[in-house]
Scaffold this motif. Structure first.
Motif, mmCIF file in Angstrom:
data_model
loop_
_atom_site.group_PDB
_atom_site.id
_atom_site.type_symbol
_atom_site.label_atom_id
_atom_site.label_comp_id
_atom_site.label_asym_id
_atom_site.label_seq_id
_atom_site.Cartn_x
_atom_site.Cartn_y
_atom_site.Cartn_z
ATOM 1 N N THR A 86 1.122 -14.531 -17.371
ATOM 2 C CA THR A 86 0.145 -13.630 -17.969
ATOM 3 C C THR A 86 -0.524 -14.357 -19.120
ATOM 4 N N THR A 132 -5.355 -11.833 -17.949
ATOM 5 C CA THR A 132 -5.381 -12.260 -16.551
ATOM 6 C C THR A 132 -3.976 -12.688 -16.130
ATOM 7 N N TRP A 154 -4.207 -13.544 -8.127
ATOM 8 C CA TRP A 154 -4.638 -13.351 -9.508
ATOM 9 C C TRP A 154 -5.337 -12.007 -9.629
ATOM 10 N N ASN A 155 -5.281 -11.466 -10.815
ATOM 11 C CA ASN A 155 -6.053 -10.275 -11.155
ATOM 12 C C ASN A 155 -6.165 -10.189 -12.666
ATOM 13 N N GLY A 156 -7.255 -9.603 -13.114
ATOM 14 C CA GLY A 156 -7.434 -9.441 -14.537
ATOM 15 C C GLY A 156 -8.884 -9.414 -14.956
ATOM 16 N N GLN A 165 -10.643 -11.643 -16.563
ATOM 17 C CA GLN A 165 -11.383 -12.898 -16.437
ATOM 18 C C GLN A 165 -10.911 -13.640 -15.194
ATOM 19 N N MET A 166 -11.864 -14.274 -14.544
ATOM 20 C CA MET A 166 -11.558 -15.073 -13.359
ATOM 21 C C MET A 166 -10.843 -16.346 -13.801
ATOM 22 N N PRO A 167 -9.702 -16.681 -13.173
ATOM 23 C CA PRO A 167 -9.067 -17.957 -13.523
ATOM 24 C C PRO A 167 -9.909 -19.118 -12.988
#
Length: 173
Positions: free
Chosen positions: A77, A82, A99-101, A103-105
């Motif tokens: 995290t 993210t 992934w989720n959140g 901002q895009m990783p």
């Protein structure tokens, strides 16, 4: 005039010094080693046995050779909220990511050597249907689903050939 230029250079440098630390890079690579978590990130790992998945698959005639395996899900995290989940095979290589959140990783970091293949798949998909929006690259050696909008991004990526016995792409969440 020189003071305006100096002031512009100073303001640009100041702006970049405020922005650069907020950019978080994952340093993971699909098919390689797990990421080195950036400062401020929290990491949790959980061992998972695919015995239940393999048992269900073994009941079908096509999957009777499946044997249970185990893998590790490592959840990182980031400070920005993210979350990146790495799916690690017993030998420690990353066979899947989710992934989720807000901002895009950095997919270049996450996909590693598979990133150019992903870009080519995205370009081919967009050439056919055009526009922007969710992206799905479904190839024999790479699967990537990615989408979302500002403040809510999500996606999965996996290597079909590297999935442990009893694990399918739908397990990468």
């Amino acid at each position: 005039m020189l003071s305006r230029i100096s002031r512009a250079v100073f303001m640009t440098a100041l702006g970049l010094s405020c922005v650069v630390p907020t950019i978080q890079s994952a340093y993971a690579a699909l098919g390689g080693s797990p990421m080195t978590p950036p400062a401020g990130a929290s990491v949790n790992s959980q061992a998972v046995s695919s015995a239940a998945v393999a048992h269900a698959a073994a009941s079908s005639a096509a999957s009777t050779a499946s044997t249970p395996s185990s893998y590790t899900v490592r959840t990182t995290t980031f400070g920005n909220g993210t979350v990146v989940r790495e799916y690690l095979a017993q030998d420690g290589t990353v066979f899947g990511l989710a992934w989720n959140g807000p901002q895009m990783p950095n997919l270049n970091d996450l996909l590693g050597t598979y990133f150019p293949q992903y870009l080519a798949g995205v370009q081919a998909a967009r050439a056919v249907r055009g526009g922007h929006g969710p992206v799905a690259v479904d190839q024999d050696s790479l699967v990537v689903h990615s989408g979302g909008h500002m403040g809510a991004f999500a996606g999965q990526a996996w290597l079909p050939q590297a999935l442990p016995a009893g694990v399918s792409g739908s397990d990468i969440q």
